[in-house]
Design a protein around this motif. Structure first.
Motif, PDB file in Angstrom:
ATOM      1  N   TRP A 176     101.784 -35.875 -47.957  1.00  0.00           N
ATOM      2  CA  TRP A 176     102.587 -34.769 -47.375  1.00  0.00           C
ATOM      3  C   TRP A 176     101.709 -34.516 -45.950  1.00  0.00           C
ATOM      4  O   TRP A 176     100.523 -34.404 -45.856  1.00  0.00           O
ATOM      5  CB  TRP A 176     102.676 -33.613 -48.115  1.00  0.00           C
ATOM      6  CG  TRP A 176     101.305 -33.031 -48.886  1.00  0.00           C
ATOM      7  CD1 TRP A 176     101.018 -33.592 -50.049  1.00  0.00           C
ATOM      8  CD2 TRP A 176     100.564 -32.263 -48.294  1.00  0.00           C
ATOM      9  NE1 TRP A 176      99.786 -32.639 -50.292  1.00  0.00           N
ATOM     10  CE2 TRP A 176      99.457 -31.849 -49.291  1.00  0.00           C
ATOM     11  CE3 TRP A 176     100.367 -31.314 -47.026  1.00  0.00           C
ATOM     12  CZ2 TRP A 176      98.538 -30.950 -48.840  1.00  0.00           C
ATOM     13  CZ3 TRP A 176      99.265 -30.525 -46.591  1.00  0.00           C
ATOM     14  CH2 TRP A 176      98.345 -30.115 -47.729  1.00  0.00           C
ATOM     15  N   THR A 194     107.193 -29.110 -44.168  1.00  0.00           N
ATOM     16  CA  THR A 194     106.241 -30.225 -44.448  1.00  0.00           C
ATOM     17  C   THR A 194     107.330 -31.373 -44.948  1.00  0.00           C
ATOM     18  O   THR A 194     108.112 -31.402 -45.255  1.00  0.00           O
ATOM     19  CB  THR A 194     105.608 -29.961 -45.951  1.00  0.00           C
ATOM     20  OG1 THR A 194     104.936 -28.750 -46.001  1.00  0.00           O
ATOM     21  CG2 THR A 194     104.858 -30.915 -46.625  1.00  0.00           C
ATOM     22  N   TYR A 239     107.266 -35.419 -46.548  1.00  0.00           N
ATOM     23  CA  TYR A 239     106.854 -35.990 -47.854  1.00  0.00           C
ATOM     24  C   TYR A 239     107.157 -37.163 -47.870  1.00  0.00           C
ATOM     25  O   TYR A 239     108.228 -37.874 -47.237  1.00  0.00           O
ATOM     26  CB  TYR A 239     107.623 -35.504 -49.006  1.00  0.00           C
ATOM     27  CG  TYR A 239     107.213 -33.683 -49.236  1.00  0.00           C
ATOM     28  CD1 TYR A 239     106.246 -33.691 -49.829  1.00  0.00           C
ATOM     29  CD2 TYR A 239     108.111 -32.992 -48.575  1.00  0.00           C
ATOM     30  CE1 TYR A 239     105.838 -32.108 -50.091  1.00  0.00           C
ATOM     31  CE2 TYR A 239     108.053 -31.356 -48.865  1.00  0.00           C
ATOM     32  CZ  TYR A 239     106.748 -31.125 -49.683  1.00  0.00           C
ATOM     33  OH  TYR A 239     106.653 -29.662 -49.801  1.00  0.00           O
TER      34      TYR A 239
END
Length: 253
Positions: free
Chosen positions: A41, A239, A241
């Motif tokens: 991440w 974020t 991923y």
């Protein structure tokens, strides 16, 4: 150059700190990147204490290994839902001398009101820079709309940030680059050709390239504009991923 991201593997990956332009600050902090829950991440956070007004604190991850054509690489990625490029690319070199294949530079939430296709568009391209040649830099786009996937593809109308998508590139030879989205051919480019298939340069890709993932932004319209600073404090959207990356080279049987 393949990893299921069950744990951080420093023999395969490293973090770098070339910042791009303002307001980006690339950090090696574990607050901005890492591996957990089976994902690599990269998180964009607000840090107004960085010098030179670099308040968009984020990270870039490189593979230690490099590879050349013929090869195929793909990664399963869920985008951060902020006005920023979520990237997966191949590179070797610098601004003046490099070969670069951008598999994705995706922005699911452009803020500039000038990139209406971005939430649906897989932004893919190549660059080659050689300071001994004229022009110094050549490039071309192979962008593809997710809505142009087959009607049977279950991810056709699913946003970049709403679920994981699988992005790939088949680097066939020194001239030909074919992109893939969710198991289907997407855009393509030929080094030295324009979008109409006309050759304007005989140059070729010659360098071995590394894999890079990063998350970055800029005020420029071409990127989609800056996110509001409040988005960087929202951990539900800030974020990117990467579930896995898998890379193959072609070998004789």
């Amino acid at each position: 150059m393949s990893d299921e991201f069950d744990a951080w593997n420093s023999s395969k990956w490293f973090k770098s700190t070339w910042h791009y332009g303002v307001p980006v600050f690339m950090s090696t902090s574990n607050n901005n990147s890492g591996v957990s829950n089976g994902n690599l991440w990269i998180k964009a956070t607000l840090n107004e204490n960085n010098p030179d007004d670099r308040w968009f604190q984020t990270a870039r991850i490189h593979s230690r290994a490099k590879t050349s054509y013929p090869m195929y690489t793909e990664a399963r990625i869920k985008a951060a839902h902020i006005s920023a490029y979520n990237t997966y690319w191949l590179n070797n070199g610098d601004i003046n001398n490099r070969d670069e294949i951008d598999i994705i530079e995706n922005n699911s939430k452009p803020s500039c009101n000038c990139q209406p296709d971005f939430p649906n568009q897989m932004n893919s391209q190549y660059f080659q820079a050689d300071d001994s040649k004229t022009p110094q830099t050549i490039r071309n786009y192979g962008n593809f709309l997710r809505s142009d996937l087959a009607a049977t593809n279950p991810l056709r109308h699913v946003g970049w940030n709403e679920d994981y998508h699988t992005f790939g590139v088949w680097w066939q030879d020194s001239k030909h680059i074919q992109f893939y989205l969710n198991g289907q051919p997407a855009g393509s480019v030929v080094v030295g050709e324009d979008r109409n298939g006309n050759t304007y340069s005989e140059r070729e890709f010659t360098r071995e390239l590394e894999i890079i993932f990063d998350l970055w932004t800029n005020a420029a319209d071409y990127l989609g504009g800056l996110p509001p600073k409040s988005d960087l404090n929202d951990n539900s959207i800030n974020t990117m991923y990467i579930d896995w990356v898998r890379t193959w080279t072609l070998e004789d049987e």
